[in-house]
Scaffold this motif. Structure first.
Motif, short mmCIF file in Angstrom:
data_model
loop_
_atom_site.label_atom_id
_atom_site.label_comp_id
_atom_site.label_asym_id
_atom_site.label_seq_id
_atom_site.Cartn_x
_atom_site.Cartn_y
_atom_site.Cartn_z
N GLN A 176 3.20 -33.86 12.13
CA GLN A 176 3.74 -32.91 11.15
C GLN A 176 4.97 -32.21 11.72
OE1 GLN A 176 0.19 -30.64 10.41
NE2 GLN A 176 -0.17 -31.60 8.43
N GLU A 177 4.89 -31.80 12.99
CA GLU A 177 6.04 -31.15 13.61
C GLU A 177 7.20 -32.13 13.79
OE1 GLU A 177 6.41 -27.99 14.08
OE2 GLU A 177 4.38 -27.60 13.38
N LEU A 178 6.90 -33.34 14.23
CA LEU A 178 7.96 -34.34 14.48
C LEU A 178 8.64 -34.77 13.19
CD1 LEU A 178 6.13 -36.45 17.18
CD2 LEU A 178 8.21 -35.11 17.53
N LEU A 179 7.87 -34.97 12.14
CA LEU A 179 8.45 -35.42 10.86
C LEU A 179 9.25 -34.32 10.18
CD1 LEU A 179 5.47 -37.54 9.47
CD2 LEU A 179 7.58 -38.37 10.53
N ASN A 180 8.95 -33.07 10.51
CA ASN A 180 9.72 -31.96 9.95
C ASN A 180 11.04 -31.73 10.69
OD1 ASN A 180 8.41 -30.82 7.66
ND2 ASN A 180 6.76 -30.08 9.00
N ARG A 181 11.18 -32.35 11.85
CA ARG A 181 12.40 -32.16 12.64
C ARG A 181 13.56 -32.96 12.04
NH1 ARG A 181 11.53 -30.45 18.15
NH2 ARG A 181 13.79 -30.77 18.32
N GLU A 203 -3.72 -37.91 5.59
CA GLU A 203 -3.35 -36.49 5.68
C GLU A 203 -1.84 -36.29 5.59
OE1 GLU A 203 -5.33 -33.73 8.19
OE2 GLU A 203 -6.88 -35.17 8.75
N LEU A 204 -1.09 -37.17 6.25
CA LEU A 204 0.37 -37.00 6.27
C LEU A 204 1.00 -37.30 4.91
CD1 LEU A 204 1.25 -38.57 9.73
CD2 LEU A 204 1.31 -36.15 9.11
N LEU A 205 0.44 -38.26 4.18
CA LEU A 205 1.03 -38.65 2.91
C LEU A 205 0.87 -37.59 1.82
CD1 LEU A 205 0.12 -42.45 2.84
CD2 LEU A 205 2.39 -41.43 3.14
N ARG A 206 0.10 -36.56 2.09
CA ARG A 206 0.01 -35.44 1.16
C ARG A 206 1.29 -34.61 1.18
NH1 ARG A 206 -5.85 -33.40 3.43
NH2 ARG A 206 -7.07 -35.24 2.83
N ASP A 207 1.98 -34.64 2.32
CA ASP A 207 3.16 -33.78 2.49
C ASP A 207 4.46 -34.53 2.75
OD1 ASP A 207 1.59 -31.32 2.37
OD2 ASP A 207 0.86 -31.89 4.35
N PHE A 208 4.37 -35.83 3.11
CA PHE A 208 5.57 -36.58 3.47
C PHE A 208 5.65 -37.87 2.66
CE2 PHE A 208 4.35 -34.11 7.20
CZ PHE A 208 5.54 -33.47 7.51
N PRO A 209 6.88 -38.32 2.34
CA PRO A 209 7.02 -39.60 1.62
C PRO A 209 6.56 -40.76 2.48
CG PRO A 209 9.17 -38.78 2.33
CD PRO A 209 8.17 -37.68 2.60
N GLU A 210 6.16 -41.83 1.82
CA GLU A 210 5.59 -42.98 2.52
C GLU A 210 6.55 -43.57 3.55
OE1 GLU A 210 3.53 -47.27 1.41
OE2 GLU A 210 3.83 -45.75 -0.14
N ASP A 211 7.84 -43.63 3.20
CA ASP A 211 8.80 -44.27 4.12
C ASP A 211 9.06 -43.43 5.37
OD1 ASP A 211 10.33 -42.25 3.04
OD2 ASP A 211 11.86 -43.55 2.20
#
Length: 270
Positions: A176-181, A203-211
């Motif tokens: 979550q921290e890395l993908l928000n960077r 869990e991650l796909l709830r907040d981030f796009p699949e790609d």
């Protein structure tokens, strides 16, 4: 005591910052030949000898092409009517290998990472795991939460990150921290079973796009049938090198054998 040029060079690489070591190799006054200076890509300059600021700017201007290309090379310029030649040696930032999770697999990964020339950081939130006794060869051992570490650590295209944590909860927090960077690492690998990987993705796909998860190598490593921590470390480091060097990772013999067979057939036909 004043810091020497080579102390500055060593400190720069430990921070880590890339730097050029400038050596005067051509000058009408032989006293200047062999004089050295340090030049950083942002224009900062250091020398133990007093040199005018205009000399600094001439070196920086002459090095701009090498700085862009991150290459070693010769530069030539005229200063006060004198032709000067310098050798600019590039010292790149070492590739930063960040290993999150200081378990059993982490130990051989750190040792192999150092053998391959990486700057290695180990991060874990447990002091009994993240300590110098267990990782004497690591460049850094950080005992802190994954969230805080990945929120603030410098990430560049020279960052390679391995998530070897003790549970998918910690993988999710780290990702979550890395993908928000805004800055993106060259490689993120995550260890885990199908069930663990599926849980992380859900869990991650709830907040981030699949790609956004396309950058994630999981399960981490090449298919070598690895079972022991050392074998798993070899598998992981082989994949990391494959990504770093942009190669196929296929067996070299698959190409050489065909070449050898072709040569044999051509020889037999003569």
């Amino acid at each position: 005591m004043n810091e020497s040029l080579f102390d500055r060079l060593k400190n720069s690489l430990e921070q880590p910052k890339d730097v050029f070591l400038i050596t005067i190799t051509g000058h009408s006054n032989n006293l200047f030949i062999g004089e050295k200076a340090l030049l950083w890509p942002n224009g900062d300059f250091f020398t133990e000898s007093p040199l005018p600021a205009y000399f600094h700017s001439k070196i920086f201007e002459s090095c701009e092409k090498l700085i862009r290309r991150k290459k070693t090379g010769l530069i030539n310029f005229v200063f006060d009517g004198i032709e000067i030649e310098c050798f600019a040696e590039y010292f790149p930032i070492p590739i930063h290998l960040i290993v999150a999770g200081a378990g059993h697999v982490c130990e051989p990964v750190v040792d192999m990472g150092k053998m391959l020339g990486f700057y290695v950081t180990v991060i874990d939130d447990r002091s009994e795991f993240a300590n110098r006794r267990r990782f004497p060869h690591a460049d850094e051992v950080c005992c802190q939460s994954y969230i805080e570490y990945f929120r603030h650590v410098k990430i560049t295209d020279q960052s390679y990150i391995l998530l070897l944590t003790r549970g998918h909860k910690y993988d999710v927090l780290s990702l979550q921290e890395l993908l928000n960077r805004k800055e993106k690492a060259a490689y993120i690998g995550m260890i885990g079973s199908r069930r663990r990987i599926s849980g992380v993705f859900n869990e991650l796909l709830r907040d981030f796009p699949e790609d956004s998860l396309d950058c994630l190598y999981t399960p981490v490593g090449l298919d070598l049938g690895a079972e022991t921590p050392a074998e798993i470390a070899v598998s992981i480091m082989a994949e990391l090198l494959k990504v770093k060097n942009q190669t196929s990772g296929s067996s070299l013999s698959s190409q050489i054998r065909e070449y050898a067979k072709l040569g044999f057939r051509e020889g037999a036909a003569k």
